[in-house]
Design a protein around this motif. Structure first.
Motif, PDB file in Angstrom:
ATOM      1  N   CYS A  95       0.682  -1.379   0.196  1.00 48.67           N
ATOM      2  CA  CYS A  95       0.183   0.117   0.002  1.00 48.67           C
ATOM      3  C   CYS A  95       0.722   0.702  -0.474  1.00 48.67           C
ATOM      4  CB  CYS A  95      -1.144  -0.181   1.642  1.00 48.67           C
ATOM      5  SG  CYS A  95      -1.858  -1.090   1.389  1.00 48.67           S
ATOM      6  N   MET A  96       1.959   1.280   0.715  1.00 50.23           N
ATOM      7  CA  MET A  96       2.817   2.390   0.946  1.00 50.23           C
ATOM      8  C   MET A  96       3.095   2.426  -0.513  1.00 50.23           C
ATOM      9  SD  MET A  96       4.226   4.912   3.171  1.00 50.23           S
ATOM     10  CE  MET A  96       4.092   4.133   4.364  1.00 50.23           C
ATOM     11  N   ILE A  97       3.520   1.847  -1.375  1.00 51.66           N
ATOM     12  CA  ILE A  97       4.657   1.459  -2.612  1.00 51.66           C
ATOM     13  C   ILE A  97       3.345   2.570  -3.668  1.00 51.66           C
ATOM     14  CG2 ILE A  97       5.340   0.579  -4.029  1.00 51.66           C
ATOM     15  CD1 ILE A  97       6.498  -1.402  -2.494  1.00 51.66           C
ATOM     16  N   ALA A  98       2.070   2.044  -4.029  1.00 54.57           N
ATOM     17  CA  ALA A  98       1.511   1.652  -4.101  1.00 54.57           C
ATOM     18  C   ALA A  98       0.901   3.999  -4.058  1.00 54.57           C
ATOM     19  CB  ALA A  98      -0.299   1.294  -4.125  1.00 54.57           C
ATOM     20  N   ALA A  99       0.610   4.125  -3.003  1.00 57.19           N
ATOM     21  CA  ALA A  99       0.782   5.894  -2.976  1.00 57.19           C
ATOM     22  C   ALA A  99       1.243   6.305  -3.166  1.00 57.19           C
ATOM     23  CB  ALA A  99       0.170   5.482  -1.808  1.00 57.19           C
ATOM     24  N   SER A 100       2.679   6.400  -3.174  1.00 56.57           N
ATOM     25  CA  SER A 100       3.824   6.973  -2.941  1.00 56.57           C
ATOM     26  C   SER A 100       3.792   7.546  -4.468  1.00 56.57           C
ATOM     27  CB  SER A 100       5.603   6.534  -2.895  1.00 56.57           C
ATOM     28  OG  SER A 100       5.701   4.910  -2.727  1.00 56.57           O
ATOM     29  N   ARG A 101       4.116   5.934  -5.226  1.00 61.77           N
ATOM     30  CA  ARG A 101       3.772   6.323  -6.828  1.00 61.77           C
ATOM     31  C   ARG A 101       2.530   7.023  -7.645  1.00 61.77           C
ATOM     32  NH1 ARG A 101       7.776   3.923  -5.054  1.00 61.77           N
ATOM     33  NH2 ARG A 101       8.446   3.021  -6.221  1.00 61.77           N
ATOM     34  N   VAL A 102       1.109   7.345  -6.710  1.00 60.30           N
ATOM     35  CA  VAL A 102       0.050   8.179  -6.803  1.00 60.30           C
ATOM     36  C   VAL A 102       0.057   9.934  -6.005  1.00 60.30           C
ATOM     37  CG1 VAL A 102      -2.349   9.184  -5.766  1.00 60.30           C
ATOM     38  CG2 VAL A 102      -1.786   6.269  -7.575  1.00 60.30           C
TER      39      VAL A 102
END
Length: 571
Positions: free
Chosen positions: A364-371
């Motif tokens: 979740c942290m990875i996906a949110a950072s890309r957004v």
């Protein structure tokens, strides 16, 4: 001095993408051979900034880790079982999955046409009617960001609750306090932020392991609970009768049973909300126009099937729903396990769930950072020049990671408001994600017509019907997700559903910001090869324009296709 340009190149008009670039132009460097991913991304208006070290499997691993079936189910059991009982968990899950899989399929089609980390936000800007693109992108972007930024804290909150519940099982005298839950959750957030700041190749390896562990843990739990249940020692049949499991609707709300079933969908929606991750990782994935949409569709389909099996296992073995919901352990899944398993098995299942939850929070942290990076790249946030920086050592958006961590730690203060207030993080994640997921799909179905150019992965003739089902499902569910579980005199500040406030409040402020200021300067996706559009301000770089050509005269570093392009280049 004049010479012949290299052989045939494509224009964006020949790329299978739907782009913001008018008559789009692909930037062309004669010293660099463009691969298909770079050419597609350039056609969308962006230059490559990440290493493409994800493939179909590793992208699927990240999204499946974000999906995190086992920890997601454990964290949202209060809603799935608490609002409608076992009926909501069995046939209710199947009904919800029809709508969810329709959303995933329509999203995958958009991803194939627009494989960029801006994802849904970019799609809304491109597909909206003339003049409405910036507003559509603004609403989609902020709603998606709110859904993404609540992902890691809500997952880690559930994981922390399970860790402390396990401690209570081992030592019944220990009663977890809110401050302990908060501090443990913040610790997990910081660990995940450090991990998400690592290079892409390392992240891919970690998430491959995490996703594999999630799958193995899920299968083990699916086998262990039915095999080890000790219901018979309590003079109960090994499994509850099917008629009771499928037919009894638990009155967990003050609303009619049908509405209760719909309200239980919050558990399904939140559990199944991680399938958008491949969209946001598209710029780090090779063969993105095919691999990323496949990962989206497979994540939802595989997650839906295995999630239903898990629902069936719990529905057929649970002994007392009220006792599971009101246990002093403070975690319904842990309380359910205590009902049906010996203590050693309880601790084993909780350990597997906690580890799976740890990897889910990381995903979740990875996906949110890309957004966050994608939106900061388009100057959506205050101080975007800070958050859009890519770390020169790790080649990852480290600043965006820590911005999300800081926001999440503030959001976690809801823990001190009690379980219902903390539960708003799950509702926000569900409603914010659904609004963002479906806005471009709705626009695509009802406003685009023939302007949409399908990518290599598409639904063909089913595109519009599937999009209609997806849009209708979300239009139905958005108000349902805001309903409180009680009505009348029982409805107080402590029992109300805070989703409409915690999600609606910031979104209202975002709209006010739009009216007052943002509409004057925000124009949607801010492509970073715009200086190469229409042959203007090329500064020595080469630009290929117009239709496919076999060669062109080169003059002073600019590739010229025809006289009109030459005039534009001189302008």
């Amino acid at each position: 001095m004049s010479q012949r340009a290299p052989s045939t190149r494509k224009s964006v008009g020949q790329e299978p993408v739907t782009s913001v670039l008018p008559e789009g132009d692909i930037p062309f460097d004669p010293k660099h051979t463009w691969n298909q991913d770079e050419e597609t991304l350039a056609a969308l208006g962006y230059k490559p900034e990440f290493k493409r070290e994800f493939n179909l499997w590793t992208t699927f691993c990240v999204s499946f880790a974000v999906l995190g079936l086992l920890p997601s189910f454990a964290s949202t059991l209060y809603y799935g079982m608490g609002y409608a009982g076992t009926a909501g968990m069995t046939w209710g899950w199947l009904v919800a999955m029809i709508g969810i899989q329709s959303v995933a399929a329509s999203m995958a089609e958009l991803c194939s046409s627009m494989p960029t980390s801006g994802g849904l936000y970019y799609a809304s800007a491109v597909l909206a009617p003339s003049g409405w693109g910036p507003l559509a992108a603004w609403i989609t972007g902020w709603s998606n960001w709110m859904g993404q930024v609540t992902g890691a804290p809500s997952v880690n909150y559930g994981t922390s609750a399970m860790i402390l519940a396990a401690a209570s099982i081992v030592n019944p005298a220990f009663v977890p306090q809110n401050y302990q839950v908060y501090l443990l959750t913040v610790l997990l957030m910081v660990i995940h932020a450090c991990m998400a700041s690592l290079p892409t190749k390392t992240i891919a390896r970690v998430n491959s392991f995490g996703s594999s562990f999630n799958i193995v843990a899920l299968i083990v739990v699916l086998i262990l609970i039915p095999a080890a249940t000790d219901r018979e020692s309590k003079n109960l049949p090994r499994f509850t009768d099917s008629k009771e499991v499928w037919g009894d609707i638990y009155a967990g709300t003050s609303f009619p049973p049908g509405v209760g079933i719909l309200m239980s969908f919050i558990g399904v929606i939140w559990t199944m909300s991680g399938y958008d991750s491949p969209f946001h990782l598209a710029e780090e994935c090779s063969n993105a126009a095919i691999a990323s949409p496949r990962a989206i569709f497979l994540t939802s389909a595989v997650g839906g099937i295995f999630g239903w099996f898990l629902q069936l296992v719990v529905a057929y073995t649970v002994i007392s729903i009220p006792d599971a919901l009101s246990s002093d352990l403070g975690q319904p899944f842990a309380a359910y396990l205590v009902q049906v398993l010996p203590q050693r098995c309880v601790l084993a299942v909780l350990a597997l769930t906690i580890i799976a939850g740890f990897f889910m929070g990381q995903g979740c942290m990875i996906a949110a950072s890309r957004v966050t990076f994608a939106y900061a790249r388009d100057d959506c946030f205050p101080f975007s020049n800070i958050w859009k920086r890519v770390n020169k050592y790790t080649q990852t958006p480290v600043n965006a990671v820590w911005l999300n961590t800081a926001v999440a730690c503030c959001m976690l203060l809801l823990i001190f408001g009690g379980p219902l207030a903390a539960g708003a993080m799950f509702s926000i994640g569900a409603i914010a994600a659904f609004v963002a997921f479906t806005t471009p799909i709705f626009i695509r179905v009802f406003f685009v017509g023939n302007r949409f150019r399908p990518g290599p992965w598409n639904l063909g003739k089913l595109s519009i019907p599937v999009g209609v089902v997806a849009s209708a499902f979300v239009i139905l569910m958005v108000p349902i997700l805001c309903l409180p579980s009680v009505t009348g005199s029982d409805l107080t500040a402590k029992t109300m559903n805070w989703t409409c406030v915690v999600y609606g409040g910031p979104m209202v402020m975002v709209l006010i910001w739009w009216v007052v200021s943002a509409r004057k300067w925000f124009k949607g996706p801010k492509v970073n090869v715009q200086h190469m559009m229409l042959g203007r301000d090329v500064d020595g770089a080469d630009v290929l324009m117009g239709q496919e050509v076999g060669g062109a005269d080169v003059n002073e570093g600019n590739v010229v296709v025809d006289g009109k392009a030459a005039e534009a280049a001189k302008a």
